[in-house]
Motif scaffolding. Structure first.
Motif, PDB file in Angstrom:
ATOM      1  N   ARG A   1      12.775  11.175   9.899  1.00 24.10           N
ATOM      2  CA  ARG A   1      12.196  11.850  10.900  1.00 24.10           C
ATOM      3  C   ARG A   1      10.610  11.621   9.022  1.00 24.10           C
ATOM      4  N   ARG A   2       9.483  11.037   9.564  1.00 26.29           N
ATOM      5  CA  ARG A   2       8.157  11.355   8.242  1.00 26.29           C
ATOM      6  C   ARG A   2       6.961  11.674   9.689  1.00 26.29           C
TER       7      ARG A   2
ATOM      8  N   ILE B   1       9.730   7.277  12.184  1.00 25.09           N
ATOM      9  CA  ILE B   1      10.959   7.259  12.199  1.00 25.09           C
ATOM     10  C   ILE B   1      11.155   6.360  11.485  1.00 25.09           C
ATOM     11  N   ARG B   2      11.336   6.495   9.863  1.00 25.12           N
ATOM     12  CA  ARG B   2      11.951   5.433   8.988  1.00 25.12           C
ATOM     13  C   ARG B   2      13.117   4.963   8.865  1.00 25.12           C
TER      14      ARG B   2
ATOM     15  N   VAL C   1      11.717  -0.237   7.895  1.00 25.59           N
ATOM     16  CA  VAL C   1      10.917  -0.890   9.202  1.00 25.59           C
ATOM     17  C   VAL C   1      10.526   1.042   9.271  1.00 25.59           C
ATOM     18  N   THR C   2       9.106   1.419   9.884  1.00 23.10           N
ATOM     19  CA  THR C   2       9.160   2.123  10.540  1.00 23.10           C
ATOM     20  C   THR C   2       7.758   2.486  11.674  1.00 23.10           C
ATOM     21  N   ILE C   3       9.061   2.658  12.394  1.00 22.60           N
ATOM     22  CA  ILE C   3       8.649   3.499  13.858  1.00 22.60           C
ATOM     23  C   ILE C   3       7.591   3.764  13.516  1.00 22.60           C
ATOM     24  N   HIS C   4       5.887   3.437  14.493  1.00 21.18           N
ATOM     25  CA  HIS C   4       5.208   4.908  14.762  1.00 21.18           C
ATOM     26  C   HIS C   4       4.935   4.896  15.779  1.00 21.18           C
TER      27      HIS C   4
END
Length: 220
Positions: free
Chosen positions: A160-161, A165-166, A207-210
């Motif tokens: 988590r960022r 989620i990275r 992949v970064t989930i926004h």
């Protein structure tokens, strides 16, 4: 548990009835809950954690066809029609569940109209998802498989960022496409559409989930 899906649609009295009829159980990460073809008929309500739904292909490959999380119901079809399991269910992380014998689950649905309606909403949503699989030429099934694959990666490798989620992706695009039983071109097309919608962004092996909730909806 933050109620979502089936559990969120149940009134408090129905939740109590389900809890009283159920046994609370735990599964370890990586554990198989049941396999495709098994003749078990218990129903699970997920309290915490995620499971992946896997089906075998005629060629002998396993395809991730969905991911379910807290508040969702799993295994309801075998309770309703007493047929063998239509897919394998595996724990993506440690799980806490309510396990209800199939006959008790069916009896509760017959006695409680709100519970029957909540289950009907679940089945309606999943039927629409099955219908989307027929859109494979237009990318529909590929998009769902990619979303399910990304959900699995988020659970297993995500960090988590803030609200994002990275994921450090542990495989090449071609390997991920092969696991999802789609072509590399279909994988690329699906991820391109997810980027366009603002659901994800991508970088080299990353992949970064926004919008996790939207990705989860697409994966179901």
């Amino acid at each position: 548990m933050e109620p979502t899906g089936f559990w969120a649609d149940l009134p408090p009295a129905d939740r109590r009835a389900v809890t009283e009829a159920a046994t609370r159980r735990s599964y370890r990460r990586g554990e198989t809950v049941w396999r495709e073809g098994d003749r078990t008929h218990v129903v699970l309500v997920l309290l915490s954690g995620h499971v992946r739904i896997v089906q075998g292909t005629p060629e002998g490959r396993e395809v991730v066809v969905g991911v379910r999380g807290a508040g969702e119901v799993v295994g309801e079809l075998s309770a309703i029609d007493a047929q063998p399991r239509s897919a394998t269910v595996e724990a993506l992380e440690d799980l806490e569940v309510l396990e209800i014998p199939g006959d008790r689950f069916v009896a509760l649905c017959r006695a409680r109209s709100r519970m029957s309606w909540a289950l009907l909403l679940v089945l309606s949503s999943r039927l629409r998802s099955v219908g989307r699989q027929w859109l494979d030429v237009g990318g529909g099934a590929a998009a769902r498989r990619v979303a399910a694959q990304l959900m699995q990666l988020a659970v297993q490798h995500g960090v988590r960022r803030g609200d994002d989620i990275r994921i450090a992706v542990p495989a090449t695009q071609a390997e991920l496409a092969m696991t999802a039983a789609i072509s590399r071109e279909s994988w690329a097309r699906a991820t391109r559409e997810l980027r366009r919608l603002g659901v994800i962004s991508t970088g080299r092996r990353q992949v970064t989930i926004h919008r996790l909730a939207e990705l989860r909806r697409l994966a179901s």
